[in-house]
Enzyme design. Structure first.
Site, PDB file in Angstrom:
ATOM      1  CE1 TYR A 288      48.712 -34.758  39.969  1.00 51.68           C
ATOM      2  CE2 TYR A 288      48.535 -34.976  37.587  1.00 51.68           C
ATOM      3  CZ  TYR A 288      48.727 -35.542  38.829  1.00 51.68           C
ATOM      4  OH  TYR A 288      48.936 -36.892  38.930  1.00 51.68           O
TER       5      TYR A 288
ATOM      6  CE  LYS B  44      52.090 -35.910  40.554  1.00 54.77           C
ATOM      7  NZ  LYS B  44      52.522 -36.804  41.632  1.00 54.77           N
TER       8      LYS B  44
END
Ligand code: SER
Length: 316
Positions: free
Chosen positions: A142, A146
């Site tokens: 994740y 990002k």
């Protein structure tokens, strides 16, 4: 001005962002994009469309058919789920983001809001009062996605002239739509369980310190950044925004103040604990304050009281 598309409208943030944008710009000006999760009734009463962000042609069609000139790209696979389903997370968080930016660029869209996260930092990043511009070495799927979003967003902005903006959101606490399998979601779950059972078993250790924000402040940060004058921005897709820091133990103290019967126990989940341990505890957010006037409004106590009150009504 054309219309605004919000991807991930059924999600925790999207489901509150769409009504806020409709209040500001009119019901028909905000198109709610959703994928598998059905929309809340309040949102499906207005313009909405099924949208899989991994499908570039579908995005293009929607952008043209709905006369879209701004996009809030909220769909994302959160941290704990992304560790378990790497390929889906790559597809949605990386390919989906590229599809949105490329479609925005090709269709001459005015502005894209592309949220990032505290997950964009890592263990080599200074942990407290993390500077806006510092070492970023996330070790989660994740977080990596990002950082990619921040870099590619800034690339489209500086190299291709597409206006892309983003805040690094902390854990967002809210009562309307439950978040799905992030790491900071213990803080939301604690309220639900305190109301339902007077008891919560927390998957993070009692002293895990993380940045958090109440939903109205998170929505405000996205809309304020959206409305900022381009000329005032030095940063673009990578703004720190900070509201508060607390640990599970500190949140439990606040919940116990409201519900004296509440009790908490801790059973650490190693995956989520190691994710949390790699994230900052607080962010230095003067760039956001100076460039577009960011300022949070809710304290931990106000958050806890408002959250509890609203959830009691929702769950009754
Ligand atoms: N709330 C998110 C998560 O826990 C962080 O951006 O995954």
């Amino acid at each position: 001005m054309g219309n605004i598309l919000v991807t991930g409208s059924a999600g925790q943030i999207g489901s509150e962002l769409v009504p806020a944008l409709r209040d500001l710009y009119g019901d028909n000006a905000v198109v709610a994009g959703w994928n598998r999760t059905p929309l809340p009734d309040e949102i499906s009463a207005g313009p909405n469309v099924a949208l899989d962000v991994t499908d570039f042609d579908a995005i293009n069609k929607i952008v043209k058919n709905f006369d879209i000139t701004s996009i809030f790209h909220m769909s994302s696979i959160l941290s704990a789920t992304a560790e378990a389903y790497r390929n889906t997370a790559h597809d949605v968080n990386i390919n989906g983001t590229v599809n949105i930016l490329e479609s925005a660029y090709q269709n001459g869209i005015d502005k894209v809001i592309l949220p990032s996260s505290i997950a964009a930092f890592g263990t080599k990043t200074p942990n407290a009062m993390t500077p806006n511009d510092t070492i970023q070495n996330p070790d989660t799927v994740y977080g990596i996605s990002k950082v990619f979003g921040e870099l590619i967003g800034n690339y489209y902005d500086s190299k291709l002239g597409l206006d892309v903006r983003g805040v690094r959101l902390p854990g967002v606490i809210s009562w309307k739509t439950e978040p799905t399998a992030g790491t900071t979601d213990y803080a939301v779950a604690m309220f639900y369980e305190a109301i339902k059972k007077d008891f919560y078993e927390c998957y993070l250790s009692p002293d895990t310190s993380l940045p958090m924000m109440y939903m109205p402040d998170a929505i405000n940060s996205l809309i304020m950044l959206y409305q900022a004058d381009y000329e005032d921005l030095i940063h673009h897709s990578d703004f720190n925004v900070h509201a508060m820091t607390f640990t599970p133990r500190e949140l439990a103290t606040e919940v116990t103040r409201i519900n004296p019967k509440f009790e908490i126990d801790y059973k650490v989940d190693s995956v989520r604990q190691s994710i949390a341990d790699s994230w900052p505890s607080s962010l230095e957010d003067s760039a956001a304050r100076e460039e577009w006037g960011w300022k949070p409004h809710y304290s931990l106590r106000e958050l806890a009281e408002d959250m509890y009150k609203n959830l009691v009504v929702k769950l009754s």
